[in-house]
Design an enzyme around this catalytic site. Structure first.
Site, PDB file in Angstrom:
ATOM      1  N   ARG A  77      37.879  53.756  60.475  1.00 32.73           N
ATOM      2  CA  ARG A  77      39.344  53.763  60.432  1.00 32.73           C
ATOM      3  C   ARG A  77      39.867  55.110  60.909  1.00 32.73           C
ATOM      4  NH1 ARG A  77      41.771  52.698  55.193  1.00 32.73           N
ATOM      5  NH2 ARG A  77      43.546  52.102  56.467  1.00 32.73           N
TER       6      ARG A  77
ATOM      7  N   GLN B 283      19.346  42.875  55.240  1.00 38.25           N
ATOM      8  CA  GLN B 283      19.542  44.019  54.348  1.00 38.25           C
ATOM      9  C   GLN B 283      20.782  43.811  53.485  1.00 38.25           C
ATOM     10  OE1 GLN B 283      19.873  47.541  56.771  1.00 38.25           O
ATOM     11  NE2 GLN B 283      21.900  47.035  57.488  1.00 38.25           N
TER      12      GLN B 283
ATOM     13  N   TYR C 153      18.578  38.737  66.713  1.00 40.88           N
ATOM     14  CA  TYR C 153      17.980  39.624  65.709  1.00 40.88           C
ATOM     15  C   TYR C 153      17.214  38.864  64.631  1.00 40.88           C
ATOM     16  CZ  TYR C 153      17.371  43.834  62.994  1.00 40.88           C
ATOM     17  OH  TYR C 153      16.811  44.889  62.335  1.00 40.88           O
TER      18      TYR C 153
ATOM     19  N   LYS D 288      13.643  45.262  61.849  1.00 42.07           N
ATOM     20  CA  LYS D 288      13.349  46.140  60.707  1.00 42.07           C
ATOM     21  C   LYS D 288      14.361  46.037  59.573  1.00 42.07           C
ATOM     22  CE  LYS D 288      13.526  49.673  63.413  1.00 42.07           C
ATOM     23  NZ  LYS D 288      13.491  51.015  64.009  1.00 42.07           N
TER      24      LYS D 288
ATOM     25  N   LEU E 104      40.787  57.643  58.242  1.00 43.48           N
ATOM     26  CA  LEU E 104      39.659  58.354  57.638  1.00 43.48           C
ATOM     27  C   LEU E 104      39.090  59.391  58.597  1.00 43.48           C
ATOM     28  CD1 LEU E 104      37.875  55.333  55.905  1.00 43.48           C
ATOM     29  CD2 LEU E 104      39.428  57.012  54.876  1.00 43.48           C
ATOM     30  N   ALA E 105      39.047  59.052  59.878  1.00 40.81           N
ATOM     31  CA  ALA E 105      38.550  60.006  60.883  1.00 40.81           C
ATOM     32  C   ALA E 105      39.421  61.257  60.915  1.00 40.81           C
ATOM     33  CB  ALA E 105      38.515  59.351  62.252  1.00 40.81           C
TER      34      ALA E 105
ATOM     35  N   VAL F   1      24.904  48.723  57.223  1.00 41.69           N
ATOM     36  CA  VAL F   1      24.718  50.076  56.715  1.00 41.69           C
ATOM     37  C   VAL F   1      25.630  51.020  57.485  1.00 41.69           C
ATOM     38  CG1 VAL F   1      23.107  52.010  56.586  1.00 41.69           C
ATOM     39  CG2 VAL F   1      22.437  49.789  55.726  1.00 41.69           C
ATOM     40  N   LEU F   2      26.309  51.860  56.740  1.00 38.10           N
ATOM     41  CA  LEU F   2      27.234  52.850  57.291  1.00 38.10           C
ATOM     42  C   LEU F   2      26.548  54.203  57.282  1.00 38.10           C
ATOM     43  CD1 LEU F   2      30.209  51.635  55.082  1.00 38.10           C
ATOM     44  CD2 LEU F   2      29.770  50.993  57.459  1.00 38.10           C
ATOM     45  N   GLU F   3      26.730  54.956  58.344  1.00 41.06           N
ATOM     46  CA  GLU F   3      26.153  56.299  58.450  1.00 41.06           C
ATOM     47  C   GLU F   3      27.301  57.292  58.347  1.00 41.06           C
ATOM     48  OE1 GLU F   3      25.335  54.986  62.077  1.00 41.06           O
ATOM     49  OE2 GLU F   3      23.586  53.813  61.513  1.00 41.06           O
TER      50      GLU F   3
END
Length: 193
Positions: free
Chosen positions: A110, A182, A171, A178, A113-114, A136-138
């Site tokens: 967003r 998740q 995928y 991998k 937020l940035a 997953v968020l980095e």
């Protein structure tokens, strides 16, 4: 060409695209679906390894990853995760997403937020055709102040782009997938490459 809000709703209605729980119409706007922050996080333990040799032997890479990654941190309702300046952490979306073989997704952080220094995805914002699971968020805090992140807050937006046809190797059918299915803040599995 990316799906517009009407098409996103149609794909959800037809079951071609699944987002669980299904977002209310107020979170499907223009060409995106807003997603929320889940309650699972992972951090890097400070200085438990001098470095990680990403091209080293797989067992050494795996051992180094085990030393530097925390166990999964699960927050209760109302709790906050504090991301300090210069820190990288992993988190997960509240929503689980299932894409068909003929659709690719994109995650964007967003802008609001940035503007506070929060990067929601460091580089990996593509969601492969055939993906199934939470995203997953980095997180990286490039700002000057710690940021309190709470489960349930709006954290990003997904957009979707139809492919010219179904992927031959989506995928969910790949042997080397991998991160299949998740549900938590899964750490790097680069040692599985």
């Amino acid at each position: 060409m990316r799906l517009c809000d009407r098409d996103i709703e149609a794909w959800l209605d037809e079951g071609r695209l699944a987002i669980t729980p299904r977002p209310p119409v107020e979170r499907i706007n223009g060409a995106t679906v807003d997603v929320r922050l889940g309650n699972k996080f992972r951090t890097f333990r400070g200085h438990t390894a001098a470095y990680i040799d990403l091209s080293g032997p797989k067992d050494e890479v795996s051992a180094a990853l085990d030393r530097v990654m925390s166990d999964e941190i699960v927050l209760n309702d109302g709790e906050a995760f504090f991301l300090h300046p210069g820190e990288l952490a992993l988190a997960v979306t509240y929503e689980s997403v299932t894409l068909p073989a003929d659709l690719v997704g994109w995650l964007d952080g967003r802008s609001s937020l940035a503007r506070l220094g929060l990067m929601v995805h460091v580089t990996a914002h593509r969601i492969d055709p055939g993906w199934q699971g939470c995203i997953v968020l980095e997180f990286y805090n490039s700002g000057k102040l710690p940021l309190a992140l709470r489960p349930g807050m709006l954290i990003g937006a997904l957009s979707f782009e139809p492919l010219s046809g179904p992927a031959a190797r989506p995928y969910n059918r790949r042997q080397d997938a991998k991160y299949r299915d998740q549900q938590g803040a899964v750490a790097s599995r680069i040692d599985k490459d």
